[in-house]
Design a protein around this motif. Structure first.
Motif, mmCIF file in Angstrom:
data_model
loop_
_atom_site.group_PDB
_atom_site.id
_atom_site.type_symbol
_atom_site.label_atom_id
_atom_site.label_comp_id
_atom_site.label_asym_id
_atom_site.label_seq_id
_atom_site.Cartn_x
_atom_site.Cartn_y
_atom_site.Cartn_z
ATOM 1 N N VAL A 84 -7.919 -5.691 7.295
ATOM 2 C CA VAL A 84 -7.187 -4.430 7.355
ATOM 3 C C VAL A 84 -6.376 -4.302 6.071
ATOM 4 O O VAL A 84 -5.672 -5.231 5.663
ATOM 5 C CB VAL A 84 -6.261 -4.377 8.582
ATOM 6 N N SER A 85 -6.489 -3.153 5.413
ATOM 7 C CA SER A 85 -5.798 -2.983 4.137
ATOM 8 C C SER A 85 -5.435 -1.517 3.932
ATOM 9 O O SER A 85 -5.808 -0.644 4.710
ATOM 10 C CB SER A 85 -6.660 -3.489 2.975
ATOM 11 N N GLY A 86 -4.713 -1.273 2.878
ATOM 12 C CA GLY A 86 -4.276 0.072 2.520
ATOM 13 C C GLY A 86 -3.491 -0.019 1.231
ATOM 14 O O GLY A 86 -3.749 -0.912 0.408
ATOM 15 N N SER A 87 -2.523 0.856 1.048
ATOM 16 C CA SER A 87 -1.757 0.822 -0.193
ATOM 17 C C SER A 87 -0.411 1.503 -0.013
ATOM 18 O O SER A 87 -0.198 2.264 0.933
ATOM 19 C CB SER A 87 -2.536 1.495 -1.329
ATOM 20 N N GLN A 88 0.474 1.230 -0.943
ATOM 21 C CA GLN A 88 1.785 1.879 -0.952
ATOM 22 C C GLN A 88 1.752 3.206 -1.705
ATOM 23 O O GLN A 88 2.611 4.064 -1.494
ATOM 24 C CB GLN A 88 2.818 0.947 -1.612
ATOM 25 N N VAL A 89 0.752 3.349 -2.597
ATOM 26 C CA VAL A 89 0.603 4.563 -3.411
ATOM 27 C C VAL A 89 -0.846 5.020 -3.305
ATOM 28 O O VAL A 89 -1.763 4.189 -3.318
ATOM 29 C CB VAL A 89 0.982 4.280 -4.885
ATOM 30 N N PRO A 90 -1.107 6.323 -3.191
ATOM 31 C CA PRO A 90 -2.483 6.804 -3.006
ATOM 32 C C PRO A 90 -3.421 6.437 -4.156
ATOM 33 O O PRO A 90 -2.998 6.262 -5.307
ATOM 34 C CB PRO A 90 -2.314 8.328 -2.907
ATOM 35 N N LEU A 91 -4.696 6.369 -3.828
ATOM 36 C CA LEU A 91 -5.739 6.052 -4.804
ATOM 37 C C LEU A 91 -5.843 7.115 -5.889
ATOM 38 O O LEU A 91 -6.257 6.824 -7.007
ATOM 39 C CB LEU A 91 -7.086 5.896 -4.089
ATOM 40 N N ILE A 92 -5.460 8.351 -5.592
ATOM 41 C CA ILE A 92 -5.568 9.428 -6.595
ATOM 42 C C ILE A 92 -4.551 9.282 -7.713
ATOM 43 O O ILE A 92 -4.690 9.917 -8.760
ATOM 44 C CB ILE A 92 -5.418 10.831 -5.958
ATOM 45 N N PHE A 93 -3.526 8.470 -7.524
ATOM 46 C CA PHE A 93 -2.500 8.312 -8.542
ATOM 47 C C PHE A 93 -2.873 7.182 -9.497
ATOM 48 O O PHE A 93 -3.469 6.184 -9.103
ATOM 49 C CB PHE A 93 -1.137 8.012 -7.912
ATOM 50 N N VAL A 133 -10.950 -2.300 7.299
ATOM 51 C CA VAL A 133 -10.343 -1.140 7.950
ATOM 52 C C VAL A 133 -9.242 -0.630 7.032
ATOM 53 O O VAL A 133 -8.257 -1.337 6.787
ATOM 54 C CB VAL A 133 -9.764 -1.503 9.333
ATOM 55 N N LEU A 134 -9.425 0.576 6.490
ATOM 56 C CA LEU A 134 -8.406 1.178 5.633
ATOM 57 C C LEU A 134 -7.451 1.964 6.519
ATOM 58 O O LEU A 134 -7.852 2.836 7.290
ATOM 59 C CB LEU A 134 -9.057 2.070 4.576
ATOM 60 N N HIS A 135 -6.165 1.685 6.373
ATOM 61 C CA HIS A 135 -5.181 2.069 7.380
ATOM 62 C C HIS A 135 -3.846 2.339 6.686
ATOM 63 O O HIS A 135 -3.527 1.731 5.665
ATOM 64 C CB HIS A 135 -5.042 0.889 8.359
ATOM 65 N N GLY A 136 -3.049 3.207 7.250
ATOM 66 C CA GLY A 136 -1.698 3.397 6.743
ATOM 67 C C GLY A 136 -0.853 2.156 6.943
ATOM 68 O O GLY A 136 -1.071 1.369 7.865
ATOM 69 N N THR A 137 0.130 1.977 6.076
ATOM 70 C CA THR A 137 0.918 0.746 6.111
ATOM 71 C C THR A 137 1.962 0.722 7.222
ATOM 72 O O THR A 137 2.365 -0.351 7.667
ATOM 73 C CB THR A 137 1.634 0.519 4.768
ATOM 74 N N ASP A 138 2.403 1.891 7.685
ATOM 75 C CA ASP A 138 3.541 1.907 8.601
ATOM 76 C C ASP A 138 3.270 1.153 9.898
ATOM 77 O O ASP A 138 4.158 0.491 10.433
ATOM 78 C CB ASP A 138 3.954 3.345 8.916
ATOM 79 N N THR A 139 2.069 1.264 10.438
ATOM 80 C CA THR A 139 1.758 0.557 11.689
ATOM 81 C C THR A 139 0.563 -0.388 11.517
ATOM 82 O O THR A 139 -0.078 -0.769 12.492
ATOM 83 C CB THR A 139 1.471 1.546 12.834
ATOM 84 N N MET A 140 0.300 -0.785 10.290
ATOM 85 C CA MET A 140 -0.845 -1.653 10.014
ATOM 86 C C MET A 140 -0.751 -2.971 10.770
ATOM 87 O O MET A 140 -1.746 -3.480 11.306
ATOM 88 C CB MET A 140 -0.946 -1.923 8.511
ATOM 89 N N ALA A 141 0.443 -3.565 10.842
ATOM 90 C CA ALA A 141 0.596 -4.857 11.505
ATOM 91 C C ALA A 141 0.304 -4.756 12.997
ATOM 92 O O ALA A 141 -0.213 -5.703 13.603
ATOM 93 C CB ALA A 141 2.002 -5.405 11.268
ATOM 94 N N TYR A 142 0.624 -3.614 13.609
ATOM 95 C CA TYR A 142 0.302 -3.423 15.028
ATOM 96 C C TYR A 142 -1.216 -3.396 15.230
ATOM 97 O O TYR A 142 -1.743 -4.039 16.144
ATOM 98 C CB TYR A 142 0.900 -2.111 15.538
#
Length: 367
Positions: free
Chosen positions: A121-130, A94-103
Motif C-alpha cells: 500500500v502506497s501513496g504520496s504527500q504531494v500529487p504526481l502532477i507536481f 494499492v495506491l491510497h490516500g495517506t490519511d487513512t492508509m494505515a487503517y
C-alpha cells in the motif's frame, strides 16, 4: 519475470486542482491517472525501466476517493479486487490516500489470510502532477518492491521504507517521511540496493492456507462477500480519553444502537491508564457487560500497554490490553473479526492474540 497489479483507489498521489471545488485538490479518474503514470520517466509501456521483465497493469475504483472517505466496506472491496486478480499477478500495489492508509493496510492483513505474495500500500504527500513531489519515487519503489521482494504480507511502502501494514502509522502530515512503525522495524529498505530484513517477515503459508490455491481463493471470496454484508450492521468506535472527560460523553458514544456499537478502542493515557472515578468506570463496566469489546490502547506513539501495571489501568472493567498494537490495527482487527461472524467472547479472546504480526505480547509492571 514479474507482473504487478496496481489498484488506484484515489488519494493525494492522483490529485489535481478541481475547478468545481474552487481549485482544491481532488483525485482524478482512473483512466486519466493511468495516462499520467505512463508519461512518467521509466514507466512507459507498462514496464519498469532497468528492471527487465517487470511489468505493471493498472485497475481503479470507478469512483476514486480521498482516503478520508474510506469505509470498512471499501477495505473489503479492495480485498475482493486483489483476490480476483490474485492468480494472474506476482505482486500487488494499492495506491491510497495517506490519511487513512494505515487503517486500510491493517485491515488487509486480516482480510487476506494466507497471503503468499506481497501487497504494498502506497501513496504520496504531494500529487504526481507536481514537479517537487514524492509521488514518482514512492510509485516506482512500490512496484519494484511488489515485483521483486517476496514478502508474504500486507505492507506500507513510503519514503524508501517497507513497513508491516498493521504496524504502520502516519507520523507526519507534511514531510515526505510521512509514515513510521514505532514499535516494529522496517521489513525492507530501498536505497542503491534493497535491504531485505527477512528474519522479520511472517512465514509463508503452507499449501493448506495459501491464497495461491484456487479453492482457498474461492473460500476467501465467499468470506469477503459475507463480511461486506455484515459491516453495515455494527459499529466500532474510538474514544480518546482526556483530563476531565465526562462519563456522559462516553455513555453517548458507547450506547449508540443504530448501528450497534460492538467494539471500542480506548485511547488511554501512558501504559493504558484512565480516570478512576466510579461513574466513569461504571460506564465502561456496563458496556463490557453488554458485550462491547473494549480495547485498552495507549495515546503514546511508541511503547506498550502493560495491563495491571497501575491502579488506574482499565483491565478492572474488562478492557483488553492492546500491548503495542496501533489504534489503527486495533480498530481494523475489531471490524474484521466481528464482520467474520465471531461472537463478542470470541473477539475478546482473539484481540490480545497475535494473528498476523500485529502485536507483541509483553509482560512487566511499572518500575
Amino acid at each position: 519475470m514479474a507482473n504487478v497489479f496496481v489498484l488506484y483507489t484515489g488519494g493525494t498521489i492522483g490529485c489535481k486542482p478541481d475547478d468545481s471545488a474552487g481549485g482544491a485538490l481532488a483525485p482524478m479518474p482512473g483512466p486519466e491517472f493511468e495516462a499520467l503514470v505512463l508519461s512518467m520517466p521509466g514507466l512507459a509501456d507498462h514496464k519498469v525501466a532497468d528492471y527487465e521483465g517487470l511489468t505493471w497493469t493498472m485497475g481503479w475504483f470507478d469512483t476514486t476517493l480521498d482516503s478520508s472517505n474510506m469505509t470498512p466496506s471499501d477495505w473489503i472491496t479492495i480485498a475482493q479486487t486483489l483476490v480476483g486478480a490474485y492468480q494472474d499477478y506476482d505482486g500487488f500495489v494499492v495506491l491510497h490516500g495517506t490519511d487513512t492508509m494505515a487503517y486500510t493496510a491493517s485491515a488487509l492483513s486480516f482480510l487476506l489470510p494466507g497471503l503468499s505474495k506481497p501487497v504494498v500500500v502506497s501513496g504520496s504527500q504531494v500529487p504526481l502532477i507536481f514537479t517537487l513531489s514524492d509521488a514518482l519515487t514512492n510509485l516506482v519503489g512500490a512496484i519494484v518492491v511488489a515485483g521483486t521482494v517476496p514478502v508474504p504480507e500486507s505492507t506500507v511502502y513510503f519514503d524508501t521504507k517497507l513497513l508491516r501494514g498493521n504496524r504502520s502509522e502516519k507520523i507526519n502530515a507534511n514531510q515526505f517521511a510521512g509514515f513510521g512503525s514505532p514499535n516494529f522495524p522496517p521489513l525492507a529498505e530501498v536505497g542503491s540496493f534493497i535491504t531485505q530484513n527477512t528474519a522479520l517477515w511472517l512465514p509463508p503459508p503452507g499449501p493448506e492456507t495459501s491464497l495461491s490455491v484456487p479453492t482457498n481463493l474461492a473460500a476467501c471470496q465467499t468470506a469477503l462477500a459475507a463480511q461486506a454484508l455484515a459491516v453495515a450492521s455494527f459499529s466500532v468506535v474510538i474514544v480518546w480519553l482526556y483530563p476531565g472527560i465526562q462519563p456522559s460523553t462516553v455513555t453517548a458514544v458507547l450506547n449508540v444502537t443504530q448501528p450497534a456499537v460492538k467494539g471500542a478502542v480506548l485511547l488511554a493515557f501512558g501504559e493504558g491508564n484512565g480516570p478512576s472515578n466510579p461513574a466513569f468506570l461504571s460506564v465502561l463496566s456496563d458496556a463490557n457487560a453488554r458485550g462491547v469489546v473494549l480495547m485498552d490502547n495507549t495515546q503514546v506513539q511508541a511503547g506498550s500497554v502493560l495491563p495491571g501495571a497501575y491502579a488506574t489501568g482499565l483491565g478492572a472493567v474488562g478492557a483488553i490490553g492492546a500491548y503495542d498494537m496501533t489504534p489503527e490495527a486495533s480498530l481494523a482487527k475489531l471490524v474484521c473479526l466481528f464482520a467474520s461472524g465471531k461472537s463478542s467472547a470470541e473477539v475478546k479472546a482473539l484481540m490480545p492474540t497475535p494473528l498476523v504480526g500485529e502485536l507483541t505480547v509483553t509482560a512487566g509492571t511499572a518500575g
